[in-house]
Design an enzyme around this catalytic site. Structure first.
Site, short mmCIF file in Angstrom:
data_model
loop_
_atom_site.label_atom_id
_atom_site.label_comp_id
_atom_site.label_asym_id
_atom_site.label_seq_id
_atom_site.Cartn_x
_atom_site.Cartn_y
_atom_site.Cartn_z
N GLY A 1 3.06 28.56 23.86
CA GLY A 1 4.02 28.66 24.80
C GLY A 1 4.97 30.04 25.78
O GLY A 1 5.23 29.78 26.33
N ARG B 1 -6.73 30.14 11.17
CA ARG B 1 -6.31 30.65 10.09
C ARG B 1 -5.64 28.94 9.21
O ARG B 1 -5.89 27.95 9.85
CB ARG B 1 -4.74 30.46 10.24
CG ARG B 1 -3.97 29.76 11.05
CD ARG B 1 -2.65 30.98 11.50
NE ARG B 1 -1.64 29.63 11.85
CZ ARG B 1 -1.38 29.60 13.56
NH1 ARG B 1 -2.43 30.36 14.31
NH2 ARG B 1 -0.50 29.17 13.90
N GLU C 1 -5.13 25.68 34.50
CA GLU C 1 -5.94 24.53 33.62
C GLU C 1 -4.50 22.92 34.75
O GLU C 1 -4.01 23.26 34.94
CB GLU C 1 -5.25 23.56 32.38
CG GLU C 1 -5.91 24.38 31.20
CD GLU C 1 -5.94 24.11 29.92
OE1 GLU C 1 -6.18 24.63 29.33
OE2 GLU C 1 -5.30 23.38 29.53
C1 MV4 Z 1 -0.63 21.74 27.81
C2 MV4 Z 1 0.41 21.04 28.23
C3 MV4 Z 1 -0.41 19.28 29.25
N1 MV4 Z 1 -1.39 20.08 30.03
N2 MV4 Z 1 -1.70 22.16 28.83
C4 MV4 Z 1 0.28 24.40 24.64
C5 MV4 Z 1 0.72 25.16 23.73
C6 MV4 Z 1 1.62 24.38 23.04
N3 MV4 Z 1 3.03 24.77 22.58
C7 MV4 Z 1 2.33 23.54 24.72
N4 MV4 Z 1 1.25 23.41 25.50
C8 MV4 Z 1 1.08 22.81 25.98
N5 MV4 Z 1 -0.52 22.83 26.97
C9 MV4 Z 1 -2.24 21.16 29.71
N6 MV4 Z 1 -2.99 22.04 30.60
C10 MV4 Z 1 1.49 20.40 27.47
C11 MV4 Z 1 2.24 21.34 26.46
C12 MV4 Z 1 2.94 21.67 26.08
C13 MV4 Z 1 3.49 20.59 24.19
C14 MV4 Z 1 3.05 20.52 24.13
C15 MV4 Z 1 2.54 20.14 22.26
C16 MV4 Z 1 3.75 20.14 22.41
C17 MV4 Z 1 4.75 19.98 23.12
C18 MV4 Z 1 4.60 20.55 24.34
C19 MV4 Z 1 6.01 20.33 24.84
C20 MV4 Z 1 5.21 21.11 26.47
C21 MV4 Z 1 4.26 21.40 26.24
#
Ligand code: MV4
Length: 454
Positions: free
Chosen positions: A168, A295, A203
């Protein structure tokens, strides 16, 4: 039979150090605990065969200090190091230095750690392995102009992510063209500050996906398997709160398909030891590679409960050159949920270190507690606030929820605030109970809580 190693040094603290120690003990392998001056009274130190104080409380001068860890291994005669999660677990340099010192690293090769540690390069590797990725940049972006051209190409909303990141930081969701340039700059600056690398990639952004990750394992003979998935959509500020297995969203067919994709990627990079491949699962059933973690993870116990396997034991066996003895495609047995018990204020989510004045852990059928805590133990303020993990196993999801609610009620912690009350509310939330959980779950949950008549 001779033990797998002469002596294993555990380069970690807290519940995971204890978990690794338990696996070593069952295998008859002597253990070395390392600890900072703040962790003298920790259970991983109490139970280890030997212990070495490696420095002051600050992680930089103790658990993250490679030279002190090498010295501890050398003076105790350890021939292997298990890094746990966090700290140096995904540090390719540490793995290299250990190899130079003839100490076995219990994990994947430095090259694979490095390749997957760069999230933009990992995306490219997944694409090359034939694993679906979201539309977006092939490499790190070079300028705001390039970002804009790419965003127009894939269509808004888009997400900017730090190449060196994960979890994040350095991440920005961009809904409209006019915000892209400034968000590109702030994401890059944040990434540079946090990771010393300002590279950012882009993305297509999915608005309501699920975060589903697959546990993979590779051995030194080139065999790669998957051990099913974990549903990790319940996160707050990119910190997981609660995980479960199996995911309520997966059919056996989709599990086979996603599992095969995970295995394909791990095979492509000749993956050895335990790893996790994270996917986003869209509402229409399409899935996309997100990241690979090289990991053992915090949430590994839910996989252990539904597979009956000991993943840490498997890590030790593989590192010692033994072959995998299980195959992909195990059907999950029952349902497992893990609640992370953090020392933090339930509303403010700020750390709540201090003495555990009461610490009564639940037990009974299908209940597992992984913790380094005990009555009168002082949770130090210097590290992650995880004090334990409560894991349940039951025949199906509704019974696992009921069992978790019972176990949370019987988990009595006094002296500090914990996430126990938050978990009790989540497990009673109608959307959680329905199983229809996406990455937006916690946002919706807090809204529903604030609208609740008291
Ligand atoms: C995303 C996404 C939607 N579309 N990537 C990436 C790191 C992770 N901790 C959150 N991430 C996300 N990547 C794309 N292309 C939405 C998230 C995301 C999320 C993912 C899982 C659990 C909670 C989340 C909360 C906000 C955004």
């Amino acid at each position: 039979m001779a033990p797998l190693f002469k002596k294993v040094l555990i380069a970690n603290r807290g519940e995971i150090a204890l978990r690794i120690l338990q696996a070593c003990r069952e295998l008859g392998i002597p253990t070395v605990a390392v600890h900072s001056t703040a962790d003298r009274e920790s259970l991983h130190v109490v139970y280890a065969d030997e212990d070495v104080c490696i420095g002051p409380p600050a992680s930089n001068e103790s658990y993250l200090d490679i030279s002190r860890l090498i010295a501890a291994a050398e003076i105790t005669g350890a021939d292997a190091v298990h890094p746990g999660y966090g700290f140096l677990a995904e540090n390719a340099h540490f793995a290299e230095v250990l190899a130079e010192c003839n100490i076995k690293w219990i994990g994947p090769s430095p090259d694979v750690i490095r390749r997957m540690g760069d999230k933009s390069q990992a995306r490219e590797t997944a694409r090359a392995a034939g694993v679906p990725v979201l539309p977006g940049s092939q490499e790190a972006l070079k300028s705001p102009d390039e970002a804009l051209a790419m965003a127009r190409d894939v269509g808004f909303p888009v997400i900017l992510k730090a190449s060196a990141g994960g979890g994040g930081r350095g991440m920005r969701i961009v809904h409209a063209e006019e915000n892209l340039e400034s968000m590109y700059r702030t994401a890059s600056e944040e990434a540079l500050k946090a990771f010393g690398d300002g590279s950012v990639y882009l993305e297509k952004y999915l608005t309501a996906p699920r975060h589903i990750e697959f546990q993979v394992f590779g051995d030194s003979f080139g065999k790669v398997i998957h051990i099913g998935e974990r549903e990790c959509s319940v996160q707050r500020r990119h910190q997981k709160l609660l995980e479960e297995s199996p995911s309520p969203a997966l059919t056996p067919e989709l599990r086979r398909e996603m599992g095969a994709a995970a295995v394909r990627l791990a095979e492509y990079v000749n993956y050895e030891n335990a790893g996790t491949i994270e996917f986003l699962l869209d509402e229409d059933g399409s899935f996309y590679f997100m990241e690979m973690n090289t990991r053992i993870q915090v949430e590994h116990p839910v996989t252990e409960m539904v597979s009956g396997l000991d993943l840490v034991r498997m890590q030790l066996e593989i590192a010692a050159g033994q072959p995998l003895t299980v195959e992909s495609g195990l059907e999950p047995r029952g349902h497992s949920i893990e609640c992370r018990i953090n020392a933090e204020h339930p509303e403010k989510f700020t750390p709540s270190p201090g003495m555990l004045k009461t610490f009564h852990v639940p037990g009974g059928p299908g209940v597992r507690v992984d913790t380094h805590g005990y009555e009168d133990y002082v949770v130090p303020p210097y590290y992650d606030s995880l004090v334990g993990k409560l894991i349940v196993h039951a025949a199906n999801r509704p019974e696992a929820i009921a069992r978790m609610l019972r176990a949370l009620e019987f988990f009595v912690v006094e002296g500090i605030h914990t996430t126990i009350p938050l978990h009790q509310k989540i497990l009673r939330d109608p959307v959680f109970v329905s199983g229809n959980i996406t990455t937006g779950f916690m946002t919706g949950f807090f809204q529903r809580q604030s609208e609740k008549p008291e």
